[in-house]
Design a protein around this motif. Sequence first.
Motif, PDB file in Angstrom:
ATOM      1  N   ALA A 225       0.827  -1.248   0.230  1.00  0.00           N
ATOM      2  CA  ALA A 225       0.123  -0.275  -0.176  1.00  0.00           C
ATOM      3  C   ALA A 225       0.975   1.134  -0.050  1.00  0.00           C
ATOM      4  N   GLU A 226       1.708   1.059   0.713  1.00  0.00           N
ATOM      5  CA  GLU A 226       2.692   2.528   1.130  1.00  0.00           C
ATOM      6  C   GLU A 226       3.420   2.629  -0.960  1.00  0.00           C
ATOM      7  N   LEU A 227       4.127   1.602  -1.568  1.00  0.00           N
ATOM      8  CA  LEU A 227       4.469   0.931  -2.737  1.00  0.00           C
ATOM      9  C   LEU A 227       3.224   2.340  -3.518  1.00  0.00           C
ATOM     10  N   LYS A 228       2.445   1.637  -3.200  1.00  0.00           N
ATOM     11  CA  LYS A 228       1.248   2.576  -4.308  1.00  0.00           C
ATOM     12  C   LYS A 228       0.548   3.776  -4.505  1.00  0.00           C
ATOM     13  N   LYS A 229       1.010   4.302  -3.099  1.00  0.00           N
ATOM     14  CA  LYS A 229       1.238   5.272  -3.311  1.00  0.00           C
ATOM     15  C   LYS A 229       1.895   5.985  -3.421  1.00  0.00           C
ATOM     16  N   TYR A 230       3.262   5.928  -3.570  1.00  0.00           N
ATOM     17  CA  TYR A 230       4.040   6.824  -4.927  1.00  0.00           C
ATOM     18  C   TYR A 230       3.858   6.267  -6.008  1.00  0.00           C
ATOM     19  N   ASN A 231       3.327   5.732  -6.224  1.00  0.00           N
ATOM     20  CA  ASN A 231       3.630   4.993  -7.769  1.00  0.00           C
ATOM     21  C   ASN A 231       4.505   3.895  -8.061  1.00  0.00           C
ATOM     22  N   ILE A 232       5.061   3.445  -6.729  1.00  0.00           N
ATOM     23  CA  ILE A 232       6.591   2.562  -7.098  1.00  0.00           C
ATOM     24  C   ILE A 232       5.598   1.234  -7.213  1.00  0.00           C
ATOM     25  N   GLU A 233       5.915   0.674  -8.457  1.00  0.00           N
ATOM     26  CA  GLU A 233       6.035  -0.629  -8.788  1.00  0.00           C
ATOM     27  C   GLU A 233       6.714  -2.093  -8.201  1.00  0.00           C
ATOM     28  N   PRO A 234       5.951  -2.455  -7.344  1.00  0.00           N
ATOM     29  CA  PRO A 234       7.229  -4.068  -6.737  1.00  0.00           C
ATOM     30  C   PRO A 234       7.776  -4.363  -7.251  1.00  0.00           C
ATOM     31  N   LEU A 235       8.861  -4.847  -7.598  1.00  0.00           N
ATOM     32  CA  LEU A 235       9.478  -6.142  -7.821  1.00  0.00           C
ATOM     33  C   LEU A 235       9.353  -7.255  -6.586  1.00  0.00           C
ATOM     34  N   VAL A 236       9.163  -8.639  -6.728  1.00  0.00           N
ATOM     35  CA  VAL A 236       8.944  -9.602  -5.690  1.00  0.00           C
ATOM     36  C   VAL A 236       9.341 -10.753  -5.734  1.00  0.00           C
ATOM     37  N   THR A 237      10.895 -10.506  -5.341  1.00  0.00           N
ATOM     38  CA  THR A 237      11.245 -11.698  -5.089  1.00  0.00           C
ATOM     39  C   THR A 237      10.968 -12.753  -4.186  1.00  0.00           C
ATOM     40  N   ILE A 238      10.474 -13.941  -4.525  1.00  0.00           N
ATOM     41  CA  ILE A 238       9.407 -14.689  -4.053  1.00  0.00           C
ATOM     42  C   ILE A 238      10.966 -16.079  -2.326  1.00  0.00           C
ATOM     43  N   TYR A 239      12.227 -16.451  -3.169  1.00  0.00           N
ATOM     44  CA  TYR A 239      13.053 -17.118  -2.178  1.00  0.00           C
ATOM     45  C   TYR A 239      14.027 -16.008  -2.542  1.00  0.00           C
ATOM     46  N   HIS A 240      14.897 -15.588  -1.027  1.00  0.00           N
ATOM     47  CA  HIS A 240      15.916 -14.248  -1.330  1.00  0.00           C
ATOM     48  C   HIS A 240      16.865 -14.885  -0.029  1.00  0.00           C
ATOM     49  N   ASN A 241      16.925 -15.597   0.160  1.00  0.00           N
ATOM     50  CA  ASN A 241      17.900 -16.760   1.127  1.00  0.00           C
ATOM     51  C   ASN A 241      16.927 -16.836   3.150  1.00  0.00           C
ATOM     52  N   GLU A 242      15.529 -16.997   1.892  1.00  0.00           N
ATOM     53  CA  GLU A 242      14.981 -16.875   3.609  1.00  0.00           C
ATOM     54  C   GLU A 242      14.446 -18.500   3.873  1.00  0.00           C
TER      55      GLU A 242
END
Length: 482
Positions: free
Chosen positions: A119-136
Amino acid sequence: MKENKKFPQGFFWGGATAANQCEGAWNVDGKGVSISDVMTSGTHKDPRRITPVIDEDKYYYPSHEAIDFYHHYKEDIALCAEMGFNIFRMSINWTRIFPNGDESQPNEKGLEFYDRVFAELKKYNIEPLVTIYHNENPFALTGKCNGWASRECIDYYLNFCEVLFKRYKDVVKYWIPFNEINCLTTKLGNWNHAGILNEGTEFFTAQVDDPNTRFLSLHHQFVASAKAVMLGKSINPEFQFGTMICHITVYPLTCNPDDVILTQQEDLMRNCFSGDVQVKGIYPYYIKRYFEKNDIHFEITDEDLSIIKQGTVDFYSFSYYMSNCISSDASSAKVSGNVMGGAKNPYLKATEWDWQIDPKGLRYTLNHVYDRYGVPIMVTENGLGARDTFEDGKIHDDYRIQYIKEHIIQMKEAINDGVDLIGYTPWASIDLVSVSTGEMEKRYGFIYVDKDNQGNGTLKRYKKDSFYWYKKCIESNGEDLD
């Protein structure tokens, strides 16, 4: 004379992070223990330990608080927006959603945290690029089935993916199933990239290795990635999926044919193999000889191959920090570097951590990758780890500006060469924990975080000189680099 091309309109400018290196809040709101949470701090000379039993009286665990993005995400995203980001690469911590990895129902509080981030990213019109698995990887799965060494992990991962895809089907468009998946072609990849803990392993940089288990785990991730692509597109056909390769560009040290052949073999195995599987949907011809030569045997079913063929990715993304030389002469001077070292290139300078700086290698790599795959490309990690001096609230990091500037110049050259480059998310948006050493003082960000290697500091954020420079670069769509 034909005018040089510029960065295309709509080009993605942003930065990258990873949950395990920035979020902190390691045991807050139902989060479980991830493999990163049992890694101690270290340095370039003193390796990080993997401690199956957490002992906070004896060791410092940098991921436990990291830079506390969990409680600072609004401030951090606002700073990224001020720089002009239109994309933000992040990961979702598996153990925040499924604490042990194998639960049937997700942890709602974990999902609510990412609801707030998106929601915070959308507020600034920033596209999320989501890594599903990143060493977690959930640490519980290491104990249960030695992580990705078991085929069980595929189903656990897909359960995780299904929750994300359904929850965020109208929020996230760009997904990366696995970060730097090709690191499992090296023994260093056992722990961070697969949650494998072989008996006798104590230090991250000196892991006990079983190549059969490691390549079996990589195969399981190939199948999981392909299944995730098919699952995701069944939920939202507009989803776009990408591979993410740790690209260690290699050159022959000399024109000795032995050096040239060794370099070709190294490039195929380390850089091309995983991309060939995920983008082309095939096990490439050269892997058979490699497996035979190294006595690697594991089950690959016809169904696996069919799934891999169907679940190919849409774009290619990669990390690029450096290049190495390959030499058939064992006595040649050596350098270390990201994941793997090599022969020292006499034409390049190196960082304090012995990573060689090679901007032109990025142009070479972009052409190499585009020629091989012909799909859109994102550079999803690129940056300079350095010690920043904090004086009177100012951080003068001209060295970082120079590094990023020279690489952007070479990206523009690659675009003029005809490469379909669509995005750049340098590492990192903000200072965070270094994965290789566990240090804070090996800094990459445009934003300085007041925290040291021992966990001391106020966590206050400060804008570096590179912050203002990158803001100007983005405003001009990569034209103003002075």
